[in-house]
Design an enzyme around this catalytic site. Structure first.
Site, mmCIF file in Angstrom:
data_model
loop_
_atom_site.group_PDB
_atom_site.id
_atom_site.type_symbol
_atom_site.label_atom_id
_atom_site.label_comp_id
_atom_site.label_asym_id
_atom_site.label_seq_id
_atom_site.Cartn_x
_atom_site.Cartn_y
_atom_site.Cartn_z
ATOM 1 C CD GLN A 75 -3.081 -0.739 0.148
ATOM 2 O OE1 GLN A 75 -3.180 0.356 -0.401
ATOM 3 N NE2 GLN A 75 -3.893 -1.742 -0.142
ATOM 4 C CB ALA A 131 1.189 -3.850 -10.994
ATOM 5 C CG HIS A 132 -4.122 -4.825 -8.095
ATOM 6 N ND1 HIS A 132 -5.238 -4.566 -7.336
ATOM 7 C CD2 HIS A 132 -3.480 -5.843 -7.473
ATOM 8 C CE1 HIS A 132 -5.279 -5.413 -6.311
ATOM 9 N NE2 HIS A 132 -4.227 -6.192 -6.370
ATOM 10 C CB THR A 185 5.506 -18.605 -18.883
ATOM 11 O OG1 THR A 185 5.915 -19.914 -19.262
ATOM 12 C CG2 THR A 185 5.603 -17.665 -20.065
ATOM 13 C CB CYS A 191 -16.129 -9.435 1.613
ATOM 14 S SG CYS A 191 -15.958 -7.688 1.854
HETATM 15 N N1 PLP Z 1 -0.890 -6.744 1.215
HETATM 16 C C1 PLP Z 1 -1.627 -5.642 1.339
HETATM 17 C C2 PLP Z 1 -1.219 -4.587 2.322
HETATM 18 C C3 PLP Z 1 -2.778 -5.471 0.574
HETATM 19 O O1 PLP Z 1 -3.513 -4.372 0.708
HETATM 20 C C4 PLP Z 1 -3.152 -6.496 -0.339
HETATM 21 C C5 PLP Z 1 -4.392 -6.372 -1.117
HETATM 22 O O2 PLP Z 1 -5.372 -5.826 -0.654
HETATM 23 C C6 PLP Z 1 -2.331 -7.621 -0.438
HETATM 24 C C7 PLP Z 1 -1.210 -7.717 0.351
HETATM 25 C C8 PLP Z 1 -2.676 -8.740 -1.397
HETATM 26 O O3 PLP Z 1 -2.757 -8.281 -2.721
HETATM 27 P P1 PLP Z 1 -3.262 -9.220 -3.914
HETATM 28 O O4 PLP Z 1 -4.667 -9.604 -3.550
HETATM 29 O O5 PLP Z 1 -3.212 -8.341 -5.108
HETATM 30 O O6 PLP Z 1 -2.397 -10.384 -4.003
#
Ligand code: PLP
Length: 383
Positions: free
Chosen positions: A176, A195-196, A232, A320
């Site tokens: 984050q 990345a997202h 890959t 959730c």
């Molecule tokens: N760590 C933190 C602090 C996150 O906020 C998240 C996703 O909310 C994750 C790990 C896990 O990310 P992902 O679900 O993209 O693997």
């Protein structure tokens, strides 16, 4: 729609999308193939690795591409812990499940002993407890930089100093933090990213692993990523992640400043219309975009549904299940009462958030709380 759930995910930025497109069709090769098509894909992966290493101030070979943050956190925790001769771990119950469940797995199935650090009511770990908990057989400490639910930022430099003085490895979930605050990985041994959360594509992330450290793979197959992570490479995703990373750092501080003003505007609007609302998490050491508020006496799930009906996407921040929202494990670990954990809503702002949206959200919250409180009073009257 007003989207205030950027800590859950962010939209793909134009730069990220454009960097991905050539690798979705024209340059579709497998980066491990020796022919021209493979070499084109390999060049994209190498180029992205250089860029990403530069963005977090690491060396290219210290970057291991993964399928996202959960895999990166699992690899950091399981891979490092399993490679040590001793079996004591230190972490914290406010961690994301990607770390917490990996630590719990080691305790349950692989005979590791775990010390869970105390956290204050504001969500910051107890540094004295950390120092006192480190033992000669401590294999790994894992503490996140910024919390996804509350935005609380841990004092990573102090945590690092304690670990380094005692020669203990430190992994940090920095998922984050990237694009919001400094994520100079020089203070840790391993760090997880995806990345997202920074306007890149979903399903791709990376683990920073300091030079010279060995890690045990958690999956088995090919010899990709220097024998550390088989499979890959997601070439388009990796290229998109690097471009998004560059994009998000370009004007990071001005953008974070803008978001913190909007967050405060929302916080003020909530406090003036719902005086019993309580803000969760440290008021100073927190991300600029995150506001976690408990509407004590009401229920997160009802609030989130009502907000959704008014076009506002927010979250409880916690796991959730189908049709229900569990009380936040993070807020409970901070010692907050169940009714506060059960009534928490997380608003997380992002680059597309506008002041008009914040005004509209404040108004929606005020109307919803008034209506829910009224219907509650009605229930009591009937009872
Ligand atoms: N760590 C933190 C602090 C996150 O906020 C998240 C996703 O909310 C994750 C790990 C896990 O990310 P992902 O679900 O993209 O693997």
């Amino acid at each position: 729609m007003i989207y205030l759930d950027y800590n859950a995910t962010t939209p793909l930025c134009r730069e990220g999308r454009e960097a991905m497109l050539p690798y979705l069709d024209k340059f579709f090769g497998n980066a491990s193939s020796i022919h021209q098509a493979g070499r084109d894909a390999r060049a994209a992966v190498d180029n992205a690795r250089d860029k990403i290493a530069g963005l977090v101030k690491a060396k290219p070979h210290e970057i291991i591409f993964t399928s996202g943050a959960t895999e990166s956190c699992n690899l950091g925790v399981l891979g490092l812990a399993r490679g040590r001769p001793s079996k004591h771990l230190i972490s914290c119950k406010t961690e994301h499940h990607g770390v917490m469940h990996a630590v719990e797995h080691l305790a349950k199935h692989e005979d590791f002993e775990v010390t869970w650090l105390r956290v204050s009511e504001s969500g910051i770990i107890d540094l004295d407890h950390l120092a006192d908990s480190i033992r000669d057989d401590t294999a790994l400490v894992s503490v996140m930089l910024a919390n996804n639910e509350t935005g609380v930022i841990q004092p990573i430099a102090e945590i690092s100093k304690i670990c380094r003085d005692r020669g203990v490895l430190l992994h940090s979930d920095m998922v984050q933090s990237f694009g919001k605050i400094d994520t100079d990985v020089s203070v840790v041994d391993a760090a997880s990213f995806c990345a997202h959360k920074f306007y890149g594509p979903k399903g791709v992330g990376f683990l920073f692993l300091r030079s010279g450290l060995s890690i045990q793979p958690i999956m088995f197959g090919g010899s990709h990523e220097n024998q550390r992570r088989p499979g890959t490479e997601n070439v388009a995703g990796i290229a998109g992640m690097a471009a998004a990373g560059e994009f998000v750092l370009r004007d990071r501080d001005t953008e974070q400043d803008r978001q913190s003003k909007l967050r405060d505007q929302l916080s003020d609007a909530i406090s003036s219309s719902v005086p019993e609302a309580k803000q969760n998490g440290d008021a100073i050491h927190r991300l600029a975009n995150t506001l976690n508020v408990s509407f004590v006496g009401l229920d997160s799930e009802m609030l989130l549904i009502a907000l959704d009906l008014k076009g506002v996407c927010a979250s409880s921040g916690s796991a959730c299940m189908v049709g229900s929202v569990r009380a936040s494990h993070v807020l409970l670990a901070m010692g907050l009462p169940m009714e506060r954990a059960r009534s928490a809503v997380r608003f997380s702002l992002g680059r597309q958030t506008t002041s008009d949206e914040i005004v509209a959200t404040g108004k929606a919250i005020s109307e919803i709380v008034e209506r829910l409180a009224e219907s509650k009073r009605g229930e009591y009257a009937i009872a």
